[in-house]
Design an enzyme around this catalytic site. Structure first.
Site, PDB file in Angstrom:
ATOM      1  N   CYS A 183       0.735  -1.171   0.118  1.00 15.96           N
ATOM      2  CA  CYS A 183       0.104   0.018   0.192  1.00 15.96           C
ATOM      3  C   CYS A 183       0.745   1.505   0.051  1.00 15.96           C
ATOM      4  CB  CYS A 183      -0.991   0.026   1.103  1.00 15.96           C
ATOM      5  SG  CYS A 183      -0.189  -0.242   2.834  1.00 15.96           S
ATOM      6  N   HIS A 285      -1.997   7.161   3.467  1.00 14.08           N
ATOM      7  CA  HIS A 285      -0.593   6.964   3.702  1.00 14.08           C
ATOM      8  C   HIS A 285       0.026   8.366   3.197  1.00 14.08           C
ATOM      9  CE1 HIS A 285      -0.949   3.204   5.284  1.00 14.08           C
ATOM     10  NE2 HIS A 285      -0.381   2.418   4.448  1.00 14.08           N
TER      11      HIS A 285
END
Length: 396
Positions: A183, A285
């Protein structure tokens, strides 16, 4: 239903893709009905798959796999649902089965949201049964014959699939495995790919990530560890980023005997140093990135902004249903992007970039943000499958 889930623009003749031409039309969208299965369906990644696939114009939920304790139950009973939307009607009453290939034989495509501790053997068994697997798990990312694909970056790596099939014993007619990236890697390589496309190879990358707690799965990081805190270590994460960037941004080399291999960016060696941190953010993120280009002089910050804004990719031009109209959003504000404000850009399928400026050590530095549970996970797998369908990689 997401505004992005529309019929394939420019592909009115479905015979251009063998798999699309094979299947009957879906009553909701008049698109083809391609039966799909989801492994690890009761987990958080599996739930994201089901949420995104429930109204897909091509793919129809047909089989859901989970652990033996969930098998035999309707999905709405078996699952501990943790999404912000309700369980889709298309999945609620499907009976969960064990993750055995013979129970998914009618599925043209399998999406795997399995945990890494069980994914390896199960995904291998499905491939051996000549089934097509698009996996979110890490187990086969380093396999020299398995494409590690970020859909906006390197769909050309699907070219190694026939070699993967031929190398299997016995050789496979249609089964293969494709993985999507970690990710945190995903959100970084998308702007890097745009910049390499515009200005040529990058030779040095320094990246520091600030990763959301959802990246650790459910129940995830204990609250007493992450609240009022930053955890400067995520096991194995830095090594994943440093290695995956090379495989994704690299090309495919062809030997004299015709065999193919991933070149790991070897034509212009790329040095990568990553520092990964867990922060008290639910989703999204963030990464601070500094890069040095091989070319001299390097591009200016304004040239970098323009290149990022104008970036397009195969997923858009081919007409993937989940490809957003805009991949990268470039912010001019000095305090953007931010997870709370920008993680849902393009329904989580895009990347936000800001603070583009000269770096006094390398060439250019910037901040990027991606939605780790969307483009960083299930959305990438689904886009990879859409690309494989449109490129004719999946045999009928």
């Amino acid at each position: 239903m997401s505004s992005r889930l529309t019929d394939v623009e420019g592909i009115t003749d479905y015979s251009t893709s063998p798999l699309l031409a094979k299947y009957p039309r879906h009553s909701m969208s008049d698109g083809p009905s391609i039966k799909i299965g989801v492994l690890g369906a009761t987990g958080t990644v599996g739930q994201r798959f089901i949420t995104l696939l429930a109204n897909h114009p091509w793919f129809v939920l047909h089989a859901l796999g989970a652990s033996p304790r969930s098998a035999g139950k309707p999905y709405k009973i078996a699952v501990n649902w943790k999404q912000t939307t309700r369980i889709p009607a298309a999945a609620q009453d499907l009976i969960v089965t064990e993750c055995k290939p013979e129970l998914f034989s009618e599925c043209a495509i399998i999406f795997s949201g399995l945990d890494a501790d069980v994914a390896g053997d199960i995904e291998a068994a499905f491939r051996a049964a000549d089934l097509v697997v698009f996996s979110n798990a890490k187990n086969y990312r380093r396999d020299p014959l398995v494409p590690l694909i970020v859909p906006y970056v390197n769909p050309s790596h699907l070219a190694i699939v026939p070699q993967q099939q031929a190398a299997h014993s016995p050789a496979l007619k249609r089964g293969f495995i494709v993985t999507n990236a970690n990710c945190s890697t995903t959100g970084i390589v998308i702007p890097l790919s745009a910049l390499e496309k515009a200005f040529g190879p990058i030779e040095s990358l320094l990246v520091t990530t600030m990763q959301a707690i959802s990246g650790g799965g459910y129940p995830g990081v204990p609250s007493l560890d992450v609240l009022d805190n930053v955890v400067p270590h995520i096991g194995g994460e830095e090594e994943k980023v440093e290695w995956e960037v090379l495989k994704i941004l690299g090309g495919i080399a062809k030997a004299d005997d015709g065999t193919r291999s991933f070149d790991m960016h070897s034509k212009t060696p790329l040095r990568v140093s990553a520092a990964c941190n867990r922060v008290p953010v639910i989703d999204g993120h963030t990464a601070t990135v500094s890069i040095r280009f091989a070319r001299r002089p390097p591009p200016s910050p304004q040239q970098v902004r323009e290149a990022l804004r104008s970036f397009t990719c195969d997923a858009q031009t081919l007409g993937c249903p989940n490809a957003p109209p805009k991949i990268i959003d470039v912010h001019e504000e000095p305090d953007r992007p931010q997870p709370r404000l920008d993680r849902y850009f393009q329904d989580g399928a895009g990347v936000s970039v800001g603070r583009i400026r000269q770096c006094p050590v390398l060439d250019i530095k910037f901040v990027c943000l991606s939605n780790n549970v969307s483009i960083g996970a299930a959305t990438s797998s689904i886009l990879n499958a859409e690309l494989a369908v449109l490129k004719g990689v999946i045999a009928t």
